[in-house]
Design an enzyme around this catalytic site. Structure first.
Site, PDB file in Angstrom:
ATOM      1  N   TYR A   1      42.765  47.461  45.227  1.00 39.84           N
ATOM      2  CA  TYR A   1      41.071  46.771  44.691  1.00 39.84           C
ATOM      3  C   TYR A   1      41.366  47.436  43.078  1.00 39.84           C
ATOM      4  CZ  TYR A   1      36.602  45.774  44.543  1.00 39.84           C
ATOM      5  OH  TYR A   1      35.583  45.551  43.729  1.00 39.84           O
TER       6      TYR A   1
ATOM      7  N   SER B   1      26.975  49.045  37.934  1.00 42.40           N
ATOM      8  CA  SER B   1      27.481  47.636  38.771  1.00 42.40           C
ATOM      9  C   SER B   1      26.710  47.092  39.437  1.00 42.40           C
ATOM     10  CB  SER B   1      28.231  47.662  38.771  1.00 42.40           C
ATOM     11  OG  SER B   1      28.762  46.530  39.891  1.00 42.40           O
TER      12      SER B   1
ATOM     13  N   GLN C   1      24.063  46.666  33.789  1.00 42.12           N
ATOM     14  CA  GLN C   1      25.047  45.580  34.286  1.00 42.12           C
ATOM     15  C   GLN C   1      24.702  44.599  35.458  1.00 42.12           C
ATOM     16  OE1 GLN C   1      28.611  44.660  36.467  1.00 42.12           O
ATOM     17  NE2 GLN C   1      27.342  43.358  36.434  1.00 42.12           N
TER      18      GLN C   1
ATOM     19  N   TYR D   1      25.073  41.277  37.837  1.00 42.09           N
ATOM     20  CA  TYR D   1      25.500  40.232  38.209  1.00 42.09           C
ATOM     21  C   TYR D   1      24.398  39.011  38.662  1.00 42.09           C
ATOM     22  CZ  TYR D   1      29.055  38.151  40.609  1.00 42.09           C
ATOM     23  OH  TYR D   1      30.064  37.652  41.433  1.00 42.09           O
TER      24      TYR D   1
ATOM     25  N   ARG E   1      42.653  37.099  44.052  1.00 41.51           N
ATOM     26  CA  ARG E   1      43.403  38.403  44.039  1.00 41.51           C
ATOM     27  C   ARG E   1      44.466  38.064  45.823  1.00 41.51           C
ATOM     28  NH1 ARG E   1      38.019  41.078  42.098  1.00 41.51           N
ATOM     29  NH2 ARG E   1      37.833  39.850  40.984  1.00 41.51           N
TER      30      ARG E   1
ATOM     31  N   LYS F   1      28.580  40.540  28.727  1.00 46.14           N
ATOM     32  CA  LYS F   1      29.780  40.744  29.091  1.00 46.14           C
ATOM     33  C   LYS F   1      31.162  40.238  29.195  1.00 46.14           C
ATOM     34  CE  LYS F   1      32.534  44.555  31.024  1.00 46.14           C
ATOM     35  NZ  LYS F   1      33.381  43.963  32.206  1.00 46.14           N
TER      36      LYS F   1
ATOM     37  N   HIS G   1      36.837  40.994  32.428  1.00 46.02           N
ATOM     38  CA  HIS G   1      37.121  41.710  33.542  1.00 46.02           C
ATOM     39  C   HIS G   1      38.618  42.570  34.008  1.00 46.02           C
ATOM     40  CE1 HIS G   1      34.083  41.316  36.530  1.00 46.02           C
ATOM     41  NE2 HIS G   1      34.939  41.772  37.677  1.00 46.02           N
TER      42      HIS G   1
ATOM     43  N   ARG H   1      41.659  40.067  36.375  1.00 45.07           N
ATOM     44  CA  ARG H   1      41.130  40.363  37.527  1.00 45.07           C
ATOM     45  C   ARG H   1      40.431  39.010  37.879  1.00 45.07           C
ATOM     46  NH1 ARG H   1      41.220  44.479  40.775  1.00 45.07           N
ATOM     47  NH2 ARG H   1      39.164  44.041  41.964  1.00 45.07           N
TER      48      ARG H   1
END
Length: 385
Positions: A33, A115, A136, A138, A173, A260, A284, A287
Site C-alpha cells: 500500500y 491528511s 490537508q 480531502y 492500484r 496540492k 500524488h 498513485r
C-alpha cells in the site's frame, strides 16, 4: 524549537536502506500500500528517474564560508526546505506513525501535513506540534461537513490549509485490489497470515488498537465493518475540485491556502486567480495517473511562469537530499516527501521520524557545501541548463 543537531543512525544512511528494512518489518499488504503506484507503476519510477536527470553545477573557486538550509515559507523560518507530506492510513504502516512524525517535525522545525484520512486527529496533532502542523482537506460532498472540518483546523490553529485536487477518482492500484485494500476494503486469510509473520508489528498494533480515521470519527457511526466503512468513505467524500468549490473555502479560511496536486499551467493560473497562497506541484506520488508526466516537468514550467506570483512547491519522486536540491534548483521554493518518512517509521519505529529528517538534512547540507551554495534561494544559479 531550537535548531536540532544533525545526527542519524549510521546503519541506515539512505532512504533505500530504510525501505528495505521497512519491507522486512511490516506485513506485505501494508508495505505494498505504501510502496506501490498505480497500474504498471510507470509514473512512480519516472518521478524519481526523470528528477535525477537534473544536474547541478559546482563553483569550487568561489568564496564560500558556509551553507544555510533555513528557508522562509508563509512567514515562518523553517530549519530546512522540506516537510512531511500528507499520507493516508499511516497507522496501517506503523502504529502511531502520524504522532511519531509530527513530533519529529516539530522538534526539527519543519512542517508536518496531516491528511484527512490518516489515523490521528487534527486536535491530537495540533497538541503535539503546538498548533504548527498543516492540515490537508480531502473534499467532503456536503458543505456542512466541509465547514465543520475547516472550523476544527482553525480552532487547532493550523497555519496552512492544503486542499487536494488530484484525486477525482480512486487510483487503479493492482496490489491494493489483490490485498483487499480497495474500497470497500476486506481482510483475507492471506492478510492474516502476513500479520502473523510480523509479530512485532502485530503486537504494537494490538497495543495501539486498530487504526481508524480519527479526524472523521465524529461523523461516523460506531463499529462500522469494513464494507460499511467503504460505503461511508464513498458517500462522504468527493475528491473532484473546481473553482466553484474552492472559492468558498478561500472565503472561509483566513490562514494560508495551498492547492496540492497541480500538474499543469492552466490549473496554476486558476489557483492564482482564486487568491491561493501556494501550490504543490504533484502527481500524488505516481498513485493516480500512470500516463501522466513526472512531477519535475510541470514543476519547471510552472515555476518559471508563475514563481513570482505564487509560492510553488513540489512533492512526488523525491527520495534524498540531492533530489531536494534538484527540485529547488528547478524552481521549487519548498519540497515535501511522503514515502521516505513512512519507510523511516516502519523501519525504526519511534526513532524513524528523527532519523529520516536528520538523514535528509545531512544529505542536503553536503550538496550545498559541495557546490558552494550558501542559501537555498541560490540553488537555481547552480542548475545545468
Amino acid at each position: 524549537m531550537g535548531k536540532k543537531t544533525i545526527k542519524f543512525d549510521a546503519r541506515f544512511p539512505s532512504v533505500e536502506d530504510l525501505r528495505k528494512r521497512a519491507r522486512r518489518r511490516i506485513p506485505k499488504f501494508a508495505f505494498e500500500y505504501l510502496d506501490g503506484g498505480c497500474n504498471e507503476d510507470v509514473n512512480l519510477y519516472k518521478n524519481t528517474s526523470e528528477l535525477r536527470e537534473v544536474e547541478l553545477l559546482p563553483y569550487y573557486l568561489n568564496q564560500h564560508t558556509s551553507s544555510d538550509m533555513r528557508t522562509q515559507l508563509f512567514g515562518h523560518t523553517y530549519d530546512a526546505p522540506f516537510g512531511i507530506a500528507p499520507v493516508g492510513l499511516q497507522g496501517l504502516m506503523w502504529p502511531n506513525a502520524p504522532e511519531i512524525l509530527a513530533k519529529a517535525a516539530f522538534e526539527h522545525n519543519i512542517p508536518f501535513v496531516l491528511s484527512t484520512v490518516t489515523t490521528s486527529s487534527i486536535e491530537r496533532i495540533a497538541e503535539i506540534t503546538e498548533g504548527k502542523a498543516w492540515f490537508q482537506l480531502y473534499h467532503p460532498t456536503e458543505d456542512k461537513l466541509r465547514d465543520d472540518i475547516i472550523k476544527r483546523a482553525e480552532v487547532a490553529e493550523c497555519p496552512v490549509l492544503v486542499i487536494l485536487c488530484d484525486v477525482p477518482t480512486f487510483g487503479f492500484r493492482p496490489r491494493d485490489i489483490r490485498n483487499g485494500l480497495a474500497m470497500p476494503p476486506k481482510m483475507s486469510l492471506r492478510n492474516m497470515l502476513q500479520i502473523l509473520g510480523k509479530p512485532q508489528w502485530a503486537l504494537k498494533t494490538l497495543a495501539q488498537g486498530q487504526p481508524n480515521f480519527e479526524t472523521l470519527k465524529p461523523y461516523m457511526a460506531k463499529n462500522l465493518d469494513l464494507k460499511q466503512l467503504g460505503k461511508f468513505m464513498d458517500e462522504t467524500f468527493s475528491g473532484r475540485l473546481n473553482e466553484e468549490k474552492i472559492a468558498p473555502i478561500r472565503d472561509m479560511w483566513k490562514g494560508k491556502l495551498v492547492l496540492k496536486g497541480v500538474a499543469n499551467e492552466a490549473d496554476a493560473e486558476k489557483a492564482i486567480r482564486l487568491g491561493l497562497d501556494g501550490l504543490i506541484v504533484s502527481n500524488h506520488g505516481g498513485r493516480q495517473l500512470d500516463a501522466g508526466e513526472s512531477t519535475i516537468k510541470p514543476l519547471t514550467r510552472i515555476a518559471e511562469a508563475y514563481g513570482d506570483q505564487i509560492t510553488v512547491m513540489m512533492d512526488s519522486g523525491i527520495r534524498s537530499g540531492p533530489d531536494m536540491a534538484r527540485s529547488l534548483a528547478s524552481g521549487a521554493q519548498f519540497t515535501f516527501l511522503g514515502r521516505a518518512f513512512m519507510y523511516g517509521v516502519a523501519a525504526l519505529g519511534t526513532r524513524g521520524g528523527d532519523h529520516t529528517i536528520s538523514l535528509l538534512k545531512a544529505q542536503l547540507q553536503q550538496v550545498l557545501e559541495q557546490i558552494c551554495c550558501e542559501k537555498i534561494k541560490d540553488l537555481p544559479d547552480h542548475l545545468v541548463s
